[in-house]
Motif scaffolding. Sequence first.
Motif, PDB file in Angstrom:
ATOM      1  N   GLU A  29       0.816  -1.219   0.000  1.00 24.06           N
ATOM      2  CA  GLU A  29       0.000   0.000   0.000  1.00 24.06           C
ATOM      3  C   GLU A  29       0.850   1.269   0.000  1.00 24.06           C
ATOM      4  O   GLU A  29       0.409   2.312  -0.484  1.00 24.06           O
ATOM      5  CB  GLU A  29      -0.959   0.012   1.200  1.00 24.06           C
ATOM      6  N   ALA A  54       1.330   1.512  -3.658  1.00 20.25           N
ATOM      7  CA  ALA A  54       0.088   1.604  -4.435  1.00 20.25           C
ATOM      8  C   ALA A  54      -0.526   3.001  -4.385  1.00 20.25           C
ATOM      9  O   ALA A  54      -1.266   3.389  -5.299  1.00 20.25           O
ATOM     10  CB  ALA A  54      -0.913   0.581  -3.911  1.00 20.25           C
ATOM     11  N   GLU A  77      -6.149   4.417  -1.556  1.00 21.36           N
ATOM     12  CA  GLU A  77      -4.989   3.551  -1.257  1.00 21.36           C
ATOM     13  C   GLU A  77      -4.350   3.944   0.075  1.00 21.36           C
ATOM     14  O   GLU A  77      -3.914   3.096   0.844  1.00 21.36           O
ATOM     15  CB  GLU A  77      -3.929   3.653  -2.360  1.00 21.36           C
ATOM     16  N   HIS A 137      -6.204   2.494   2.785  1.00 23.70           N
ATOM     17  CA  HIS A 137      -5.841   1.075   2.962  1.00 23.70           C
ATOM     18  C   HIS A 137      -4.619   0.985   3.879  1.00 23.70           C
ATOM     19  O   HIS A 137      -4.554   0.145   4.764  1.00 23.70           O
ATOM     20  CB  HIS A 137      -5.471   0.429   1.610  1.00 23.70           C
ATOM     21  N   GLU A 194      -9.356  -2.672  -4.829  1.00 25.46           N
ATOM     22  CA  GLU A 194      -8.248  -2.938  -5.765  1.00 25.46           C
ATOM     23  C   GLU A 194      -8.790  -3.335  -7.131  1.00 25.46           C
ATOM     24  O   GLU A 194      -8.238  -2.942  -8.169  1.00 25.46           O
ATOM     25  CB  GLU A 194      -7.314  -4.037  -5.229  1.00 25.46           C
TER      26      GLU A 194
HETATM   27 FE   FE2 Z   1      -4.678  -0.729  -1.839  1.00 31.94          FE
END
Ligand code: FE2
Length: 314
Positions: A143, A146, A182, A185, A284
């Motif tokens: 993450e 990402a 993201e 996350h 995702e």
């Molecule tokens: Fe993610």
Amino acid sequence: MKHTLARSATRALFNSAARHQHGGGACGSLFWRRMSTLPEVKDHQSEEKKSEVNRNDSSNNTVVPSYWGITRPKVRREDGTEWPWNCFSPWDSYRADVSIDVTKHHLPKTVTDKVAFRAVKFLRVLSDLYFKERYGCHAMMLETIAAVPGMVGGMLLHLKSLRKFQHSGGWIKALLEEAENERMHLMTMTELVKPSWHERLLVITAQGVFFNFFFVFYLLSPKAAHRFVGYLEEEAVISYTDHLNAIERGEVENVPAPAIAIDYWRLPKDATLKDVVTVIRADEAHHRDVNHFASDIHHQGKELKEAPAPVGYH
Ligand SMILES: [Fe+2]
Ligand SMILES: [Fe+2]
């Protein structure tokens, strides 16, 4: 400027290492407690540290009187309880569409697609070698990377919009939303996994390399960059599916969901890690679709602004 950044990174790293040694537990530092949404563990922290925690307590946003008259209006949940987060608002929360097809795959056809696909598969081999079966740690580190492409893509489209005196078609917002999603996350994963000092060092290094790589990559070929991210997202879906399978097999404890995840995804109060991983995997899969779609637009010789931007697509 460069020196200041290097100094801050080094200071952050060594402060963290020091706390790791003296704070007790795996990275059981003040920094992590400050971020934590889990019940606070009583220990011997000083009064000074306690007051620092209070200043950062999201429910206590009038501690510092503002000469500028800045106060956040009281925000409440639907059930009337006070909203405890400053980092996101109730209108940023949503119910994830978990009905999305998590098995979808874009078949690489062009040379660009094949290079992007192979590059991601190669990175996957490296990350599997490093993380092995440590699903939580793998997810957390993933993450940190990402959340970069959406921010870089959004920033470059923003600058292009300014340079060319033209609308972006909503794509700036769509890509920045992806970056923020993201990052959430990551904020969720850090409630469950505490990085060690060498993992923090790896993140700082990886961010420095990946941000600059992706910045140049996106400038040279947004078509290839979005395809590359599309394949990264496919791998993220596979990783979270492995994570879910490990929870179902009992290899990973199905602990209660962090409070931040319950509010962000509007999960039931008794939600567990399995529910959290399920909604993250759905996110995702949505990012996968957005990035392959963006690449397809470029493949048709068009600009992103010519197609409807998937704003709010979760
Ligand atoms: Fe993610
Ligand atoms: Fe993603």
